[in-house]
Design a protein around this motif. Sequence first.
Motif, PDB file in Angstrom:
ATOM      1  N   GLN A 122      74.642  39.033 113.715  1.00  0.00           N
ATOM      2  CA  GLN A 122      75.657  40.020 113.362  1.00  0.00           C
ATOM      3  C   GLN A 122      75.764  40.075 111.842  1.00  0.00           C
ATOM      4  N   LYS A 123      75.448  41.244 111.274  1.00  0.00           N
ATOM      5  CA  LYS A 123      75.508  41.411 109.823  1.00  0.00           C
ATOM      6  C   LYS A 123      76.960  41.502 109.351  1.00  0.00           C
ATOM      7  N   ILE A 124      77.140  41.376 108.062  1.00  0.00           N
ATOM      8  CA  ILE A 124      78.477  41.424 107.480  1.00  0.00           C
ATOM      9  C   ILE A 124      79.169  42.750 107.791  1.00  0.00           C
ATOM     10  N   ASN A 125      78.385  43.833 107.876  1.00  0.00           N
ATOM     11  CA  ASN A 125      78.969  45.151 108.167  1.00  0.00           C
ATOM     12  C   ASN A 125      79.217  45.384 109.654  1.00  0.00           C
ATOM     13  N   GLY A 126      78.950  44.368 110.487  1.00  0.00           N
ATOM     14  CA  GLY A 126      79.214  44.478 111.911  1.00  0.00           C
ATOM     15  C   GLY A 126      78.014  44.849 112.756  1.00  0.00           C
TER      16      GLY A 126
ATOM     17  N   VAL B 156      70.004  31.229 102.075  1.00  0.00           N
ATOM     18  CA  VAL B 156      68.659  31.551 102.563  1.00  0.00           C
ATOM     19  C   VAL B 156      67.672  31.239 101.446  1.00  0.00           C
ATOM     20  N   ARG B 157      66.652  30.461 101.770  1.00  0.00           N
ATOM     21  CA  ARG B 157      65.661  30.085 100.763  1.00  0.00           C
ATOM     22  C   ARG B 157      64.756  31.255 100.438  1.00  0.00           C
ATOM     23  N   SER B 158      64.552  31.478  99.165  1.00  0.00           N
ATOM     24  CA  SER B 158      63.701  32.575  98.721  1.00  0.00           C
ATOM     25  C   SER B 158      62.274  32.393  99.237  1.00  0.00           C
TER      26      SER B 158
ATOM     27  N   GLU C  69      70.862  37.195 105.516  1.00  0.00           N
ATOM     28  CA  GLU C  69      71.597  36.982 104.280  1.00  0.00           C
ATOM     29  C   GLU C  69      72.763  36.021 104.490  1.00  0.00           C
ATOM     30  N   PRO C  70      73.229  35.375 103.404  1.00  0.00           N
ATOM     31  CA  PRO C  70      74.443  34.555 103.513  1.00  0.00           C
ATOM     32  C   PRO C  70      75.602  35.393 104.050  1.00  0.00           C
TER      33      PRO C  70
END
Length: 445
Positions: free
Chosen positions: A58-62, A13-15, A25-26
């Motif tokens: 969908q985030k990394i935490n689900g 993701v570009r700042s 987020e990646p």
Amino acid sequence: MNSMNNYLTVSSVRSGSIASEMEIEPGDRILHINGSFIDDILDFQYQIADEQFTVFIQKINGEIWELDIEKEPGEDLGIELGQVSAQGLKRCRNNCVFCFVRQMPQGLRKSLYDKDDDYRLSVTQGSYITLSNLTEKDFLRILRLHISPLYLSVHAWNPAARKKLMKNSRAALLPEQIQRLVEGRITLHTQIVLVPGYNDGEILWDTVNHLAELYPSVQSVGVVPVGLTKFREGLPLLRTVTRKEAEMILEEGTKLQETLRQRTGKSLVYFSDEFYVLAGKKFPDRKLYDDFPQIENGIGMASKFQSELAKLWSQIPPKIAGKRIHLITGVSAASFFRSLAADLSFVQGLELIVHEIKNVFFGETVTVAGLLTAGDIAGQVGNIEGEEFLVPRVMLKADCHLFLDDYDIKWLERKINGKAVIVENKGLSFLQAIFGRDFGGADNE
């Protein structure tokens, strides 16, 4: 809603971008946009072209996030995707006699052995494709969505010659496939890898002329000599282009370019820098290359570099504090840079040492800088006692500082006891790296 098993993953993701502000987020998974399936990168690009849309992540935490996004026309999200599609790449089904992937040794990083032939990478990254693996569904999608421009590896117009080169019966379908794309108003950039004994002579000029007749749909025809490594066990016996052949090709090609300029206003057919090196000829004026449609193919790089330097030459200081710099390059470009070093000899205090690196790793018939390894550089440069050395960006993996043999720039610095300066293939970058100062007043894009 899209299947939870069908998604694209964010790789970076570009700042300061919209995606960054939305806390994407990646590693996040893009599930769907406005309720539409996102099977590949083209679906993603078409869906985010609107000024307002809703993305389900969908985030990394689900957790599932619903993001309502508004943006300006033409503004991107600042997202890089980790794959071209949820199903992976479309793989190459050819067995080309000159395939470089089949000429590589074992033990390199896995990605170097990927034989992609994916039209989605062609339109998004300029990768060359052969059309031989396209299904009817693929063709209809290209035409319906007007996926353009496409970059095509033609090699030979003659069906029998192309089939012999690529060892795939579907390779013979090229003329009708190209005609279909032309009728669909798809813009094409084409290339020919010249393999002596297979697609040279009459076959070459027949191919070039057929493609030129399709202007303006065909916007460029690039011709590059075959590259052969020492790892060809079990592969057909091939040879490289000779000096005499390069001379004859450029002589005939120059005449054709003049004819085409009268008819189309542009050269249309372009020959890689390697041909001029092989023939011992000067690189032509940058005007011959028009808008440099195939510069990433090694076509026109030297001429563009020369013209950029010419714009900046008056800004070069006549004297600097004592400085010795080492320039790393391949065999093909060595004479060019030695000549440039001689031209810069008027600068008092500057010593530019050109290191012509022979490609021991792949074999000495491979002469381009982009295929040099850190091991070969280290073995041939030796200890430079803490001095700076220039490394062309083309030698390194696109997203990091790894060479083809998986050694990084820090490893090379330690091995030759020097400080690396990575340089883009632009006159401006080159001069800034040497003199450590800004040079203004020239367009080096």
